[in-house]
Design an enzyme around this catalytic site. Structure first.
Site, short mmCIF file in Angstrom:
data_model
loop_
_atom_site.label_atom_id
_atom_site.label_comp_id
_atom_site.label_asym_id
_atom_site.label_seq_id
_atom_site.Cartn_x
_atom_site.Cartn_y
_atom_site.Cartn_z
N TYR A 91 43.23 7.41 -3.00
CA TYR A 91 42.20 8.19 -2.89
C TYR A 91 41.40 8.07 -3.99
O TYR A 91 41.72 8.10 -5.60
CB TYR A 91 42.49 9.90 -2.87
N ARG A 112 38.06 2.26 -9.84
CA ARG A 112 39.32 2.75 -9.69
C ARG A 112 39.80 2.94 -8.39
O ARG A 112 40.97 2.50 -8.16
CB ARG A 112 39.37 4.07 -10.30
N LYS A 152 45.60 5.40 -7.95
CA LYS A 152 45.71 6.87 -7.47
C LYS A 152 45.85 7.23 -6.60
O LYS A 152 44.70 7.22 -4.57
CB LYS A 152 44.35 7.14 -7.85
N GLU A 197 50.72 13.12 -18.59
CA GLU A 197 49.95 13.52 -18.70
C GLU A 197 49.74 14.94 -18.09
O GLU A 197 50.84 15.48 -18.76
CB GLU A 197 48.61 12.82 -17.61
N LEU A 211 47.60 8.01 -14.85
CA LEU A 211 46.05 8.24 -14.16
C LEU A 211 45.36 7.59 -15.48
O LEU A 211 45.34 8.59 -16.43
CB LEU A 211 45.84 8.87 -13.15
C1 LIG Z 1 47.52 12.99 -12.24
C2 LIG Z 1 46.11 12.92 -12.54
N1 LIG Z 1 45.90 12.70 -13.92
C3 LIG Z 1 44.34 12.32 -14.31
C4 LIG Z 1 43.49 12.39 -13.72
C5 LIG Z 1 41.71 12.97 -13.82
O1 LIG Z 1 41.42 12.05 -13.97
P1 LIG Z 1 40.11 12.00 -13.78
O2 LIG Z 1 39.19 12.11 -14.84
O3 LIG Z 1 39.12 10.32 -13.06
O4 LIG Z 1 39.25 13.23 -12.71
C6 LIG Z 1 43.49 13.37 -12.65
C7 LIG Z 1 42.57 13.37 -11.88
O5 LIG Z 1 42.63 13.92 -10.48
C8 LIG Z 1 44.89 12.75 -11.92
O6 LIG Z 1 45.33 13.45 -11.08
#
Ligand SMILES: Cc1ncc(COP(=O)(O)O)c(C=O)c1O
Length: 289
Positions: free
Chosen positions: A30, A49, A144, A176, A200
């Site tokens: 997603y 991505r 993702k 993270e 991610l």
């Molecule tokens: C596990 C995780 N890390 C980091 C992010 C941040 O990603 P982004 O800046 O692309 O929203 C997300 C966003 O949903 C996430 O689920």
């Protein structure tokens, strides 16, 4: 209105068969793209991505870039709100339950766009609380995936402590947070872990690093030890929906020292402002500062 497999329809009418592999196995990927004043933010990066997640999971990408852009533009135009969060997911489709990939099954594509709620002013001004936990997720967090049970359980830990995020450590190192990337400030230098299979690759993470580089703000992409994070002057989380947010207490203990202890720090204030200016410039949207 939502989009399901080629059709726009009211969400109440959208139906997916129970044998969809997204439902049975969490077998799908997603994206979530913020939209400001009806303009998607960093759409190309999100589509890149998505393409990577699809390639890694070997799910067929049913649309070209141009088709994705067009469907998303149509869905955004159909919503009554200006700022939106477009959620799109692709699953491996509907098939008799069997772990092995089915043959010739069409992927299921579902897209919805909800009102985008910017981080509340109070959270920006005061920061938010976080707790920490061991990162017990699988080791392909660069995908993702819609299989989010690991993230869901970790996020719930913070929720039940009245906190906003759960910051994760693996083998003594920061990975993270449950739904965000994490940066720290130590000795005036912003530091964040490098991209790897353990995090991610956040679109907001990239925006922040670009802004730091473009504005000469000292920073280093390097592994961050748990002990370094716990002793940091500032901790921030970043994501498409949270933007850049300061963590001001971790496990109930104030982050930082001196007059900034337990409050968003000066480096955060600068980067938050840079982020809002960038958004405003790119989207011609009002600055939420
Ligand atoms: C596990 C995780 N890390 C980091 C992010 C941040 O990603 P982004 O800046 O692309 O929203 C997300 C966003 O949903 C996430 O689920």
């Amino acid at each position: 209105m939502v989009f399901l497999n080629g059709k726009f329809l009211p969400i109440e009418e959208a139906r997916v068969p129970v044998l969809d592999r997204g439902f049975i196995f969490g077998d799908g990927v997603y994206e979530l793209v913020p939209v400001y004043s009806r303009v998607p933010f960093r759409l190309e990066e999100h589509l890149t991505r998505l393409e990577r997640s699809l390639a890694e999971t070997r799910i067929r990408n049913p649309y070209s870039r141009a088709e994705w852009r067009d469907i998303i533009a149509q869905l955004v135009a159909k919503q009554p709100y200006e700022d939106q969060g477009v959620y799109f997911q692709v699953t491996r489709g509907v098939a008799k339950r069997d772990h092995s990939f089915p043959q010739d099954t069409a992927p299921t594509v579902f897209i919805m766009s909800n009102p985008l709620v910017n981080p509340p002013r109070e959270a920006v001004e005061r920061g938010v609380e976080a707790v920490s936990a061991q990162d017990n997720r699988w080791h392909r967090c660069n995908i993702k995936s819609i299989s989010l049970i690991g993230n869901v359980l970790l996020r719930q830990l913070s929720d039940e402590s009245g906190a906003t995020e759960t910051i994760l450590f693996l083998d003594g190192m920061l990975t993270e947070a449950s739904a965000c990337n994490v940066f720290v400030v130590r000795g005036g230098v912003i530091q964040g872990p490098p991209k790897s299979n353990l995090i991610l690759p956040g679109i907001t993470y990239d925006v922040v690093l670009e802004l730091l580089a473009g504005n000469g703000v000292p920073h280093a992409v390097r592994p961050v030890a748990e002990s370094e994070l716990r002793a940091a002057d500032e901790i921030w989380v970043t994501s498409s929906s949270r933007e850049v947010m300061a963590i001001t207490t971790l496990d109930g203990k104030a982050v930082g020292r001196g007059e900034h202890a337990g409050r968003p720090g000066p480096v955060f204030a600068r980067v938050y402002a840079l982020y809002q200016q960038y958004k405003a410039k790119v989207m011609r949207a009002p600055v939420h500062a």
